[in-house]
Structures are given as C-alpha cells and as structure tokens.
Write a protein that holds these residues in place. Structure first.
Motif, mmCIF file in Angstrom:
data_model
loop_
_atom_site.group_PDB
_atom_site.id
_atom_site.type_symbol
_atom_site.label_atom_id
_atom_site.label_comp_id
_atom_site.label_asym_id
_atom_site.label_seq_id
_atom_site.Cartn_x
_atom_site.Cartn_y
_atom_site.Cartn_z
ATOM 1 N N MET A 159 27.382 41.143 44.533
ATOM 2 C CA MET A 159 27.037 41.030 43.194
ATOM 3 C C MET A 159 28.385 41.107 42.331
ATOM 4 S SD MET A 159 24.891 43.778 41.171
ATOM 5 C CE MET A 159 25.109 43.383 39.174
ATOM 6 N N THR A 160 28.460 39.996 41.448
ATOM 7 C CA THR A 160 29.363 39.916 40.840
ATOM 8 C C THR A 160 29.117 40.088 39.306
ATOM 9 O OG1 THR A 160 29.061 37.343 40.295
ATOM 10 C CG2 THR A 160 30.434 38.026 42.151
ATOM 11 N N LEU A 161 30.459 40.573 38.426
ATOM 12 C CA LEU A 161 30.062 40.956 37.043
ATOM 13 C C LEU A 161 29.867 39.772 36.443
ATOM 14 C CD1 LEU A 161 32.258 43.987 36.839
ATOM 15 C CD2 LEU A 161 29.785 44.030 37.240
ATOM 16 N N LEU A 162 30.651 38.807 36.722
ATOM 17 C CA LEU A 162 30.712 37.468 35.944
ATOM 18 C C LEU A 162 30.265 36.321 36.673
ATOM 19 C CD1 LEU A 162 34.349 37.994 34.332
ATOM 20 C CD2 LEU A 162 32.078 38.365 33.083
ATOM 21 N N PRO A 163 29.834 34.998 36.049
ATOM 22 C CA PRO A 163 29.284 34.192 36.727
ATOM 23 C C PRO A 163 30.548 33.325 37.383
ATOM 24 C CG PRO A 163 28.903 33.904 34.513
ATOM 25 C CD PRO A 163 29.412 34.932 34.527
ATOM 26 N N ILE A 164 31.653 33.578 36.836
ATOM 27 C CA ILE A 164 32.959 32.916 37.307
ATOM 28 C C ILE A 164 33.634 33.986 37.906
ATOM 29 C CG2 ILE A 164 34.907 31.525 36.441
ATOM 30 C CD1 ILE A 164 33.517 30.537 34.296
ATOM 31 N N PRO A 165 34.042 33.699 39.175
ATOM 32 C CA PRO A 165 34.925 34.560 39.535
ATOM 33 C C PRO A 165 36.299 34.947 39.030
ATOM 34 C CG PRO A 165 34.184 32.941 41.324
ATOM 35 C CD PRO A 165 33.902 32.722 40.038
ATOM 36 N N LEU A 166 36.822 36.149 39.140
ATOM 37 C CA LEU A 166 38.214 36.430 38.390
ATOM 38 C C LEU A 166 39.419 35.576 38.490
ATOM 39 C CD1 LEU A 166 37.822 40.166 37.726
ATOM 40 C CD2 LEU A 166 37.401 38.333 36.114
ATOM 41 N N PRO A 167 39.522 35.144 39.900
ATOM 42 C CA PRO A 167 40.822 34.419 40.150
ATOM 43 C C PRO A 167 40.791 33.100 39.507
ATOM 44 C CG PRO A 167 40.024 35.384 42.221
ATOM 45 C CD PRO A 167 39.005 35.883 41.092
ATOM 46 N N GLN A 168 39.661 32.451 39.618
ATOM 47 C CA GLN A 168 39.545 31.160 38.716
ATOM 48 C C GLN A 168 39.344 31.146 37.319
ATOM 49 O OE1 GLN A 168 37.540 31.979 41.228
ATOM 50 N NE2 GLN A 168 37.573 30.391 42.951
ATOM 51 N N LEU A 169 38.843 32.082 36.722
ATOM 52 C CA LEU A 169 39.202 32.438 35.486
ATOM 53 C C LEU A 169 40.614 32.896 34.860
ATOM 54 C CD1 LEU A 169 37.650 32.995 32.603
ATOM 55 C CD2 LEU A 169 37.387 35.370 33.224
ATOM 56 N N GLY A 170 41.069 33.587 35.627
ATOM 57 C CA GLY A 170 42.526 33.908 35.467
ATOM 58 C C GLY A 170 43.532 32.716 35.533
ATOM 59 N N ALA A 171 43.253 31.535 36.402
ATOM 60 C CA ALA A 171 43.666 30.308 36.568
ATOM 61 C C ALA A 171 43.817 29.387 35.499
ATOM 62 C CB ALA A 171 43.377 29.656 37.926
ATOM 63 N N ILE A 172 42.149 29.333 35.105
ATOM 64 C CA ILE A 172 41.975 28.474 33.777
ATOM 65 C C ILE A 172 42.642 28.891 32.566
ATOM 66 C CG2 ILE A 172 39.991 27.910 32.331
ATOM 67 C CD1 ILE A 172 38.047 28.217 34.900
ATOM 68 N N LEU A 173 42.429 30.427 32.393
ATOM 69 C CA LEU A 173 43.122 30.966 31.074
ATOM 70 C C LEU A 173 44.686 30.705 31.122
ATOM 71 C CD1 LEU A 173 40.997 34.203 30.404
ATOM 72 C CD2 LEU A 173 40.924 32.050 29.216
ATOM 73 N N ASN A 174 45.070 30.965 32.302
ATOM 74 C CA ASN A 174 46.950 30.626 32.312
ATOM 75 C C ASN A 174 47.099 29.312 32.306
ATOM 76 O OD1 ASN A 174 49.352 30.484 33.439
ATOM 77 N ND2 ASN A 174 49.028 32.134 35.128
ATOM 78 N N ALA A 175 46.179 28.212 32.883
ATOM 79 C CA ALA A 175 46.354 26.792 32.409
ATOM 80 C C ALA A 175 46.468 26.465 31.090
ATOM 81 C CB ALA A 175 45.589 26.064 33.418
ATOM 82 N N ILE A 176 45.321 27.095 30.265
ATOM 83 C CA ILE A 176 45.292 26.439 28.764
ATOM 84 C C ILE A 176 46.556 27.269 28.222
ATOM 85 C CG2 ILE A 176 43.803 27.111 26.935
ATOM 86 C CD1 ILE A 176 41.427 27.184 28.877
ATOM 87 N N GLY A 177 46.603 28.444 28.263
ATOM 88 C CA GLY A 177 48.055 29.027 27.788
ATOM 89 C C GLY A 177 49.297 28.399 28.005
ATOM 90 N N MET A 178 49.390 27.914 29.308
ATOM 91 C CA MET A 178 50.710 27.379 29.477
ATOM 92 C C MET A 178 50.794 25.891 28.811
ATOM 93 S SD MET A 178 52.910 29.045 30.951
ATOM 94 C CE MET A 178 54.213 27.698 31.091
#
Length: 113
Positions: free
Chosen positions: A1-20
C-alpha cells in the motif's frame, strides 16, 4: 500500500526538475554566467522532462542508465558553479562585516579639511 498515487522518487524528480527549470531561467535572465555555464541549470532541469520521463512513460520502467546520466549533468553543473566562483572578483557583498557604501580599501576614511 502506498500513501500517494505517485511514488516518492518520481515526485521528487518532478519537483526537482521544475525547480531547476525555474533556477535555470533566473540564471539565464540575470546574465552573470557566460558561455556553456549559463545553460547548465536549465539543462539540469530540462533533462528529466525531455529524456527520463518520456522513456519512463513509454517503457513503464525507470530508465536506470538515464537516471545515472542525470548525475553527470549535475556534476557538470557543479563544475560550472566552481569555475564561475574561481574566476569572479569579490564584491562588497562578499566581504564580511561590510555594507554597501563602506570603504573597501581600509577601515578609516580620510577627511578633507
């Protein structure tokens, strides 16, 4: 069971990419870096959006080699930052305890009589 529909590594990469991407735009607009170094923050942010995520969407598996190559892009960004810092001259903001308008050459100002 996951807490979020998006796995955290992918979410981190998305936020990192947007920030950069935002950092890359700010660096480009400021115009303080020149040449290839000016484009490295933007390239660091665009790499996952243009290279990694499309492969992930097509194959359904994380592209491990492309993720490792993103580390190389980050290393080049670090090199660009260190090359910039090495070649720049200090400003009044770089001197400890100094404010804008303070004398840089000495503690005492000569008064004209």
């Amino acid at each position: 069971m996951t807490l979020l529909p998006i796995p955290l590594p992918q979410l981190g990469a998305i936020l990192n990419a947007i920030g950069m991407v935002l950092v890359g735009i700010a660096v480009w607009r400021a115009g303080r870096w020149r040449g290839w170094q000016r484009w490295m923050p933007l390239l660091t942010g665009l790499y996952p959006l243009v290279v990694m995520f499309p492969v992930l969407a097509i194959t359904g598996h994380p592209p491990r080699l492309l993720i490792n190559l993103w580390g190389l892009v980050w290393a080049l960004l670090g090199y660009a930052l260190s090359a910039y810092a090495k070649n720049r001259t200090p400003t009044h903001l770089d001197l400890p305890g100094r404010r804008r308008g303070d004398s840089v050459s000495g503690e005492h100002r000569q008064r004209t009589v």
